[in-house]
Design a protein around this motif. Structure first.
Motif, PDB file in Angstrom:
ATOM      1  N   GLU A 138      -3.183   3.805  -8.944  1.00  0.00           N
ATOM      2  CA  GLU A 138      -4.473   4.371  -8.720  1.00  0.00           C
ATOM      3  C   GLU A 138      -5.399   2.959  -8.202  1.00  0.00           C
ATOM      4  OE1 GLU A 138      -3.536   7.906  -7.533  1.00  0.00           O
ATOM      5  OE2 GLU A 138      -5.470   7.302  -7.266  1.00  0.00           O
ATOM      6  N   GLU A 139      -5.496   2.528  -9.452  1.00  0.00           N
ATOM      7  CA  GLU A 139      -6.977   1.490  -9.468  1.00  0.00           C
ATOM      8  C   GLU A 139      -5.867  -0.205  -8.858  1.00  0.00           C
ATOM      9  OE1 GLU A 139      -7.505   1.672 -14.093  1.00  0.00           O
ATOM     10  OE2 GLU A 139      -6.103   0.718 -13.923  1.00  0.00           O
ATOM     11  N   CYS A 140      -4.678  -0.450  -8.985  1.00  0.00           N
ATOM     12  CA  CYS A 140      -4.369  -0.800  -7.575  1.00  0.00           C
ATOM     13  C   CYS A 140      -4.508  -0.924  -5.989  1.00  0.00           C
ATOM     14  CB  CYS A 140      -2.791  -1.301  -7.915  1.00  0.00           C
ATOM     15  SG  CYS A 140      -2.047  -2.270  -8.574  1.00  0.00           S
ATOM     16  N   LEU A 141      -4.509   0.870  -5.924  1.00  0.00           N
ATOM     17  CA  LEU A 141      -5.678   0.959  -4.052  1.00  0.00           C
ATOM     18  C   LEU A 141      -6.309   0.746  -4.064  1.00  0.00           C
ATOM     19  CD1 LEU A 141      -2.949   4.069  -4.231  1.00  0.00           C
ATOM     20  CD2 LEU A 141      -3.096   2.223  -2.386  1.00  0.00           C
ATOM     21  N   LEU A 142      -7.368   0.276  -5.327  1.00  0.00           N
ATOM     22  CA  LEU A 142      -8.773  -0.150  -5.147  1.00  0.00           C
ATOM     23  C   LEU A 142      -8.935  -1.360  -5.632  1.00  0.00           C
ATOM     24  CD1 LEU A 142     -10.385   3.335  -7.046  1.00  0.00           C
ATOM     25  CD2 LEU A 142      -9.635   3.121  -5.010  1.00  0.00           C
ATOM     26  N   LYS A 149       0.570  -0.808   0.158  1.00  0.00           N
ATOM     27  CA  LYS A 149       0.204  -0.495  -0.080  1.00  0.00           C
ATOM     28  C   LYS A 149       0.757   1.207  -0.243  1.00  0.00           C
ATOM     29  CE  LYS A 149      -3.274  -0.045   3.095  1.00  0.00           C
ATOM     30  NZ  LYS A 149      -3.917  -0.120   4.386  1.00  0.00           N
ATOM     31  N   GLN A 150       2.052   1.588   0.954  1.00  0.00           N
ATOM     32  CA  GLN A 150       3.049   2.554   0.807  1.00  0.00           C
ATOM     33  C   GLN A 150       3.683   3.021  -0.291  1.00  0.00           C
ATOM     34  OE1 GLN A 150       5.042   3.081   4.003  1.00  0.00           O
ATOM     35  NE2 GLN A 150       3.135   1.487   5.611  1.00  0.00           N
ATOM     36  N   ILE A 151       4.339   1.693  -0.640  1.00  0.00           N
ATOM     37  CA  ILE A 151       4.489   1.377  -2.281  1.00  0.00           C
ATOM     38  C   ILE A 151       3.580   1.878  -2.874  1.00  0.00           C
ATOM     39  CG2 ILE A 151       5.829   0.006  -4.183  1.00  0.00           C
ATOM     40  CD1 ILE A 151       6.567  -1.869  -1.844  1.00  0.00           C
ATOM     41  N   LEU A 152       3.123   1.836  -3.774  1.00  0.00           N
ATOM     42  CA  LEU A 152       1.764   2.704  -4.384  1.00  0.00           C
ATOM     43  C   LEU A 152       1.512   3.733  -4.136  1.00  0.00           C
ATOM     44  CD1 LEU A 152      -0.687  -1.220  -4.248  1.00  0.00           C
ATOM     45  CD2 LEU A 152       0.867   0.305  -6.704  1.00  0.00           C
ATOM     46  N   GLU A 153       1.357   3.917  -2.750  1.00  0.00           N
ATOM     47  CA  GLU A 153       0.617   5.400  -2.524  1.00  0.00           C
ATOM     48  C   GLU A 153       1.889   6.204  -3.113  1.00  0.00           C
ATOM     49  OE1 GLU A 153      -2.430   5.165   0.265  1.00  0.00           O
ATOM     50  OE2 GLU A 153      -1.318   6.583  -1.072  1.00  0.00           O
ATOM     51  N   GLY A 154       3.181   5.927  -2.462  1.00  0.00           N
ATOM     52  CA  GLY A 154       4.403   7.090  -3.067  1.00  0.00           C
ATOM     53  C   GLY A 154       4.654   6.794  -5.168  1.00  0.00           C
ATOM     54  N   LEU A 155       4.275   5.158  -5.784  1.00  0.00           N
ATOM     55  CA  LEU A 155       4.594   5.115  -7.278  1.00  0.00           C
ATOM     56  C   LEU A 155       3.002   5.902  -8.109  1.00  0.00           C
ATOM     57  CD1 LEU A 155       6.172   3.911  -9.212  1.00  0.00           C
ATOM     58  CD2 LEU A 155       4.803   1.843  -8.741  1.00  0.00           C
TER      59      LEU A 155
END
Ligand SMILES: Cc1ccnnc1
Length: 294
Positions: free
Chosen positions: A266-270, A120-126
């Motif tokens: 973005e889609e990964c975070l959902l 989740k944190q990696i995806l937030e930064g990315l």
């Protein structure tokens, strides 16, 4: 860009080596005025373009410009840049929890709940970087650091933007660098890149976090690259029998040859694997499972 011509040692006391790579060395440095510790990334600049050693000054300027453009809690921050005769020193936020790579190695593999927290944190930064049209292009566990490895929820920091690229409107960008295990098929085929290339690397990193296995790694780099090009990967049951189908679905929606079909950050975070279900959804799921029982 002009960097500070002063001698970095006038402002920082140089300490122990923290890491080294293709670029040069990273050493702990202590700011004389405040006693605060930072990470100094010492980059050798090549005298003239025909010399082999060192980096072109232009690619150092590119890394600095990109670091200055992305300020986010999950991306290492740049504080200062000094330049001497043949060396540029980036003064970066000190990230002292070690590499995610070592954290995984020490534990073989992670619980899904730990992997989700890291991802989740990696995806937030990315997703922040991608929203500014910047691709990292060297995502791998060695470039993902933990701010503090003993904390319950270690903070993730993305580092090393040496291969990153800022896409200007419609411009094509090709690069053949990167680390074989993590690079996307379009990089191997020297096709134009996009931020979707990072999403392929995210899938490979997730696969490794959950199983300790590297999905495409062969005996040689050539074999690894061939495995990627022909999409040759499986979820070996003895390593994945405890992995949820949501986690496998997450990976499968990223390991797609066509970059435009992959989920964005973005889609990964959902995606249900990452996005926590609401209590209502959990209740519904539990109720439906009870229905199945009686
Ligand atoms: C290796 C490293 C890089 C940046 N900040 N802290 C440590």
């Amino acid at each position: 860009a002009v960097f500070k011509p002063e001698n970095v040692e006038d402002f920082y006391e140089i300490g122990e080596v923290l890491g080294s790579g293709h670029f040069g060395q990273v050493r702990q440095v202590r700011e004389r005025a405040t006693g605060t510790c930072w990470a100094g990334k010492f980059l050798k600049i090549r005298k003239n373009t025909c010399s082999r050693l060192g980096l072109d000054r232009s690619c150092v300027e590119k890394e600095v410009e990109i670091l200055q453009a992305v300020q986010h809690p999950n991306i290492v921050t740049l504080k200062d840049v000094f330049e001497s005769r043949a060396e540029v020193v980036l003064v970066l936020e000190l990230v002292s929890g070690g590499e995610l790579f070592d954290f995984i190695a020490a534990k073989e593999n992670l619980l899904e709940s730990e992997a989700i927290e890291f991802m989740k944190q990696i995806l937030e930064g990315l997703s922040f970087m991608h929203s500014k049209n910047i691709g990292h292009f060297d995502l791998k566990p060695e470039n993902i650091m933990l701010s503090d490895k003993v904390a319950a929820q270690p903070n993730i920091k993305l580092i090393d933007f040496g291969l990153a690229h800022h896409f200007y409107q419609g411009e094509e960008y090709k690069s053949t660098s990167g680390t074989p295990q993590y690079i996307a098929p379009e990089v191997i085929n020297s096709e134009p890149l996009s931020t979707a290339a990072d999403m392929w690397s995210i899938a490979v990193i997730t696969y490794i976090l959950l199983s300790g296995l590297s999905p495409f790694q062969g005996e040689t780099d050539e074999e690894t690259l061939r495995n990627i090009s022909v999409m040759n990967y499986t979820f070996p049951p003895q390593y994945f029998n405890m992995t949820t189908s949501m986690a496998k679905d997450f990976i499968q929606k990223l390991l797609l040859k066509n970059p435009s079909e992959r989920m964005t950050a973005e889609e990964c975070l959902l995606h249900p694997w990452i996005k926590p279900m609401t209590r209502k959804q959990v209740a519904h799921r539990n109720r439906s499972s009870i229905n199945m029982k009686n």
